[in-house]
Design a protein around this motif. Sequence first.
Motif, PDB file in Angstrom:
ATOM      1  N   ASP A 138      10.841   6.380   5.664  1.00 26.30           N
ATOM      2  CA  ASP A 138      10.529   4.861   5.678  1.00 26.30           C
ATOM      3  C   ASP A 138       9.010   4.756   5.676  1.00 26.30           C
ATOM      4  OD1 ASP A 138      13.124   4.032   5.795  1.00 26.30           O
ATOM      5  OD2 ASP A 138      13.183   5.057   7.853  1.00 26.30           O
ATOM      6  N   LYS A 139       8.126   5.804   5.991  1.00 27.60           N
ATOM      7  CA  LYS A 139       6.883   5.622   6.227  1.00 27.60           C
ATOM      8  C   LYS A 139       6.263   7.027   5.627  1.00 27.60           C
ATOM      9  CE  LYS A 139       2.820   4.480   8.883  1.00 27.60           C
ATOM     10  NZ  LYS A 139       2.222   4.410  10.313  1.00 27.60           N
ATOM     11  N   LEU A 140       6.041   6.726   4.322  1.00 30.05           N
ATOM     12  CA  LEU A 140       5.618   7.901   3.517  1.00 30.05           C
ATOM     13  C   LEU A 140       4.004   8.058   3.420  1.00 30.05           C
ATOM     14  CD1 LEU A 140       7.840   8.173   0.585  1.00 30.05           C
ATOM     15  CD2 LEU A 140       7.846   9.738   2.283  1.00 30.05           C
ATOM     16  N   LYS A 141       3.284   8.245   4.693  1.00 28.08           N
ATOM     17  CA  LYS A 141       1.796   8.368   4.774  1.00 28.08           C
ATOM     18  C   LYS A 141       1.425   9.360   3.705  1.00 28.08           C
ATOM     19  CE  LYS A 141      -2.033   8.197   7.875  1.00 28.08           C
ATOM     20  NZ  LYS A 141      -2.652   8.291   9.380  1.00 28.08           N
ATOM     21  N   GLY A 142       0.639   9.242   2.954  1.00 25.98           N
ATOM     22  CA  GLY A 142       0.120  10.266   1.923  1.00 25.98           C
ATOM     23  C   GLY A 142       1.117  10.715   1.092  1.00 25.98           C
ATOM     24  N   GLU A 157       0.711  -1.148  -0.077  1.00 24.70           N
ATOM     25  CA  GLU A 157       0.093  -0.204   0.027  1.00 24.70           C
ATOM     26  C   GLU A 157       0.908   1.262   0.026  1.00 24.70           C
ATOM     27  OE1 GLU A 157      -3.381   0.508   2.384  1.00 24.70           O
ATOM     28  OE2 GLU A 157      -3.736  -1.697   2.849  1.00 24.70           O
ATOM     29  N   GLU A 158       0.205   2.340  -0.225  1.00 21.31           N
ATOM     30  CA  GLU A 158       0.855   3.710  -0.521  1.00 21.31           C
ATOM     31  C   GLU A 158       1.354   3.959   0.812  1.00 21.31           C
ATOM     32  OE1 GLU A 158      -0.746   7.985  -0.726  1.00 21.31           O
ATOM     33  OE2 GLU A 158      -1.322   6.831  -2.473  1.00 21.31           O
ATOM     34  N   GLY A 159       2.502   4.603   1.278  1.00 25.11           N
ATOM     35  CA  GLY A 159       2.952   5.236   2.386  1.00 25.11           C
ATOM     36  C   GLY A 159       4.064   4.488   2.998  1.00 25.11           C
ATOM     37  N   TYR A 160       4.331   3.082   2.611  1.00 28.55           N
ATOM     38  CA  TYR A 160       5.189   2.328   2.973  1.00 28.55           C
ATOM     39  C   TYR A 160       6.591   2.179   2.351  1.00 28.55           C
ATOM     40  CZ  TYR A 160       1.788   1.208   6.689  1.00 28.55           C
ATOM     41  OH  TYR A 160       0.949   1.363   7.484  1.00 28.55           O
TER      42      TYR A 160
END
Length: 723
Positions: A210-214, A103-106
Amino acid sequence: MHLRFRVFAEQLLVASNIVILFLLIFENKLVIPAWLQTVGRMHPLILHFPIVILLIAMLLEFFRFKPEYATNQFYRNFLQNMLLVGALFAAITVVMGLFLSREEGYSGDVLNYHKWTGAGIFFFASFIYFVRNTTWYKAPVAKAGAFVTVVALVMTGHYGAALTHGSNFIWEPIDSQKTMAAVPLEQAVVFTNVIRPILEQKCTSCHNPDKLKGQLNMADAASLLKGGKSGKLFVAGNPEVSLLLKRVHLPMEDKKHMPPTGKAQLTLQEIALLTLWVKKNADFKKKLTELPATDSLRIVATAYLKPVEQEIAYNFDAADEETVAKLNTDYRTILPLARESPALAVNIYNSATYDVKQLNELETIKKQVISLNLNKMPVKDADLKSITEFENLRRLDLNFTDVTANGLKTLASLKHLQNLTLSGTKVDFNDMKALLPELKPLKTVAVWDTKLTATDVQNLQNANKNIEIIGGFKDDGKNPLKLNPPQVKNSSTIFARSLNLELRHPIKNVDIRYTTDGSEPDSIKSPLFDKMLVTKSGTIKAKAYKEGWYGSDLATFDFFKSAYNPDSVNLLAPLNRVHQAEGAKTFFDHKLGVIGANNPAWANNWAGVRDNDMAFISEFKKPILISSLGVHYMVEEDTGIFPPESIEIWGGENAQSLKLLTKFKAGMPKKGDRPSLQTVEWTFKPQSVSYLKIIAKPLSKIPEWHRSKGNKALLLVDEMFLN
């Protein structure tokens, strides 16, 4: 465990090893459908089972070869079943984690560490299960295997926590108690020492490489400027439309509220700092001491960095926190003057909503208020009576208000008032001469941009040795200030026949110099701006200059001629859901949009399409002679906003007999181009028409160099110009 079930479980474990190995090898080619995404999101729920079960199993495995346990059949069976169940749960967790990671954001190193240590635990636990009954598997091997598995479990858990809560999650409560002023105030940079620490504490756990939420990274300045999936994070100088501040002010129950529920929330002081920083054009390099002493950002940032001074002892207790929180509104902020201090600073904004009731409502905290900022509010003399209720007031900012000397005499009852600013008010020399002796505790008073001359200020200073009279900026070569850029005074820069273009500057006696040939104006050769009659579309570049000040940044203003407005406009194809603007009226309402409209909050002036043409037909009750069309659009290649692929103009006497007048294209951006507002204009043989049909086609395939290559681009248009 029944033998038949154990054999089935062992076969399932072998199959799981094959499946997981396959998924890891072909991970980059995985496309996860929505229903499997739901399964993947159960990863945080299931992962606790294998952790607990494998920890117990490995503890038992460590002591398995002790004589008292080696011959215990129950111990042996229980241990074997625990290890088998733990390995199977680990398999389920790994598969769910692989689905979730798509999923997007990881992304980033932490995700890779978490993924491979997690998968490694599963493979290693499976290996131990299948070899633990071989002849070479002795006590030292069992102990080493158990130890390695437990260490790997701890590491995997650590990396997982870093993904969800941030790398500093464990030590954050301790770190947050450390003194913020690791750098002297004289050396502090607003972004580096004030804004970035706030973002690191409250935002970067979800928005980091490392965690690109949005798709948003808030770990450095370049990433902050880039923004994320929802568009730009902020509009410099305009906090009201900045996504950063909009998300912060959403109700806690709103799923878009930031930081999310369960995470440490921003304090009122931190929100105020972010707001003021954006309002000050979100400068990444400006030092704290480069801001004026009376600047709100400097005052609040200084209080944030500097612990309460021990020598200041107030004879009142701190106000109730809940009461203070309730008194804070969108246009009134109440903040501690310094950490651990009972003293409060009040700032009131937005002159359109100002009312003296905003002061009277502070009755419950009147003892704690020692600083009050009413700059640019329509404060009258009658309001000053309410101000005197703040008995411990030490600082009062009344710059550019409507107060007079008669009303200011009321302030004599304030026994602790030390700093007063009256810049931009109507006071004159005689007023100040009579007033200053009345305000005995006063230590400084600012009167720049008033009727007082330099001589008046000097005479007042000579007569009041105990008060510092601040008459304006002094060019002593130490701390020169930079002028703000010029501004357009006209309500719109779109005109039908001519435009009396007016530029202004908030500081008096500033020289505005300009050019119209695309070059940058200088302080000597470029012409001085007074007024300019504009009769055709063009661009003006302007800078502000004043002796003793640094010249302003460059300001660029476009002006557009649009001779005709249709009597009616009807869309032939729908606009997209987000960018509806004013519908068909958008193209001729003389309202220009701003960059960063790939966001519902900023879409007010933009009409957009992606899946169909932007097409409409317009009617003129009287025929017009038209020979050109201009289209004003946004380009933001990073977020998939591209120029129109082609534009067609059809015209005729009626809607049924339209003919193609011309067709043209717009230039395409290159990779890495900065977001911009652009206009493409095309001329053709003059035609008399009563009806016009305009078709703007969005780019059908985004270029190969773009991360969304091959997809349809978004087309955003805010205005069209007919001449």
